[in-house]
Design an enzyme around this catalytic site. Sequence first.
Site, PDB file in Angstrom:
ATOM      1  N   HIS A 165       1.032  -0.966  -0.380  1.00 55.30           N
ATOM      2  CA  HIS A 165       0.034  -0.152  -0.139  1.00 55.30           C
ATOM      3  C   HIS A 165       0.867   0.961   0.605  1.00 55.30           C
ATOM      4  CE1 HIS A 165      -4.507  -1.510   0.517  1.00 55.30           C
ATOM      5  NE2 HIS A 165      -3.589  -2.988   0.968  1.00 55.30           N
ATOM      6  N   ASP A 373       3.316   9.356  -1.827  1.00 55.98           N
ATOM      7  CA  ASP A 373       2.199   8.690  -1.482  1.00 55.98           C
ATOM      8  C   ASP A 373       2.574   7.726  -2.060  1.00 55.98           C
ATOM      9  OD1 ASP A 373       0.170   8.506   0.702  1.00 55.98           O
ATOM     10  OD2 ASP A 373      -0.346  10.151   0.745  1.00 55.98           O
TER      11      ASP A 373
END
Length: 475
Positions: A165, A373
Amino acid sequence: PNGKSSSGSRQRLVVVSNRVPVPKDGSTKAGGLAIALEGALKESGGLWFGWSGNIVGDASDKPEVVQGGKITFAVVDLTQQDYDEYYAGFANRALWPVCHYRLDLVQLERSDTDGYFRVNRAFAASLARLLQPDDIIWIHDYHFIPLAAELRKLGFNNRIGFFLHIPWPPSDVASALPAYERLLRGLGAYDVVGFHTPLDVENFQQCLVREGIGQPMGPNEYQVDGRRIRVEPFPVGIDTQAFARTAVSGEKNALVRRTKASMGDRDLIIGVDRLDYSKGIKQRIESFSCFLKSSPAFHNRVTYIQITPKSRSDVPEYKRMQHEIAEQAGWTNGNFGEVDWTPIRYVNQTVGHAALAGLYRMSQVGLVTPLRDGMNLVAKEFVAAQPPEDPGVLILSRFAGAAHELNGALLVNPYDTEACAAAITRALQMPLAERQERWITMWERLQTNTVGAWCRQFLSCLADSAAEAEEEPLE
Ligand code: F6P
């Protein structure tokens, strides 16, 4: 979605993640991602396994099992030493900074590395008690890179997929990881390894090849230690329609109404992030200060709400940053604020789902400017929440995974505070037609790339990899 067993019955899905949304008082407080995973788990009467969230004096390797409708939740506790070494240490002081390209923040402790592998071995032993031979196993995130290798050592030949993730950096950066080669070989024990973006995939492939660990076998296929792995991008999405509906009803939320009333006719800029150095909050506040300095016409005409729940406060790098950001928000307010105007409302609270959706909807600008991110779902939720007749503008870091998809955003370099300040001015002045044109392309993308589609695509890739292995076994 998760295939049939050789006997023709539906195979059970087993999901593993560090945090598990165990239902409390009969209901879960799950977010979009957990809801999608739960949907897949329900179809096969699946199992969700991970950490209980508890730190105890003496942890048992026997999982605590809770039945939540058709899903079985099974969790194990950690001792203080496990927590310090595996979670606060290796996962969040080595893997997290390296994967977010922050070699300056890496803390290398041999004991943390040992603890990380020890806890993965213990988790594998606990999970082994519950596994069935036909189970399809989907392991999530950086806490569990070695888990498949540990399960293989225990004799499990099940299909095992892994999804990361967070970003995966280029090999020069990744090689700063302690136990780098062991981690790469650990990833080679999976059948499918998924990342958010093609860039992460490319970086990981570069690591496999440079270290001589993976031999290319075809597009996105490698042989590692005699096993075949597929490496693919699966950009995660949100439940777009559901979030859009929540945003409409969120307008009636009490907090949203009070906030609206307190704004007067000022424009609203919103930022929502866990308090993490990867989110670029410090640089963002600097950019906002720079905007105020260069655009006096906007003084007392705009408010910036930064909602930032505290996170991982027991990790020293996080504690330090919490002070710095609070100081900087205070300085900006002191310098630019007026008796009847606070430029930044900086809050460390968690705000509920409905209120957040309503706040996004009433905002003219969404500021999502991480330094790095994996994906960033705030960017996607901000877009989904907008009213089509008068959509707000998304200012998005080019270093967020979401930037690969949301090309209607104003893409910025978050380190360039003057450019970010100019983007804020541009967003606040953007004509309606341009705002609508930008928004519609992003909205359309979000309609197809939902979290449900992400889940189906990953599981079908894992099922296909099983079929391929049967058809073309390795020599
Ligand atoms: O982005 C990675 C991630 O592990 C998410 O899955 C999770 O929601 C978030 O970070 C929070 O981290 P933690 O579990 O350390 O509080």
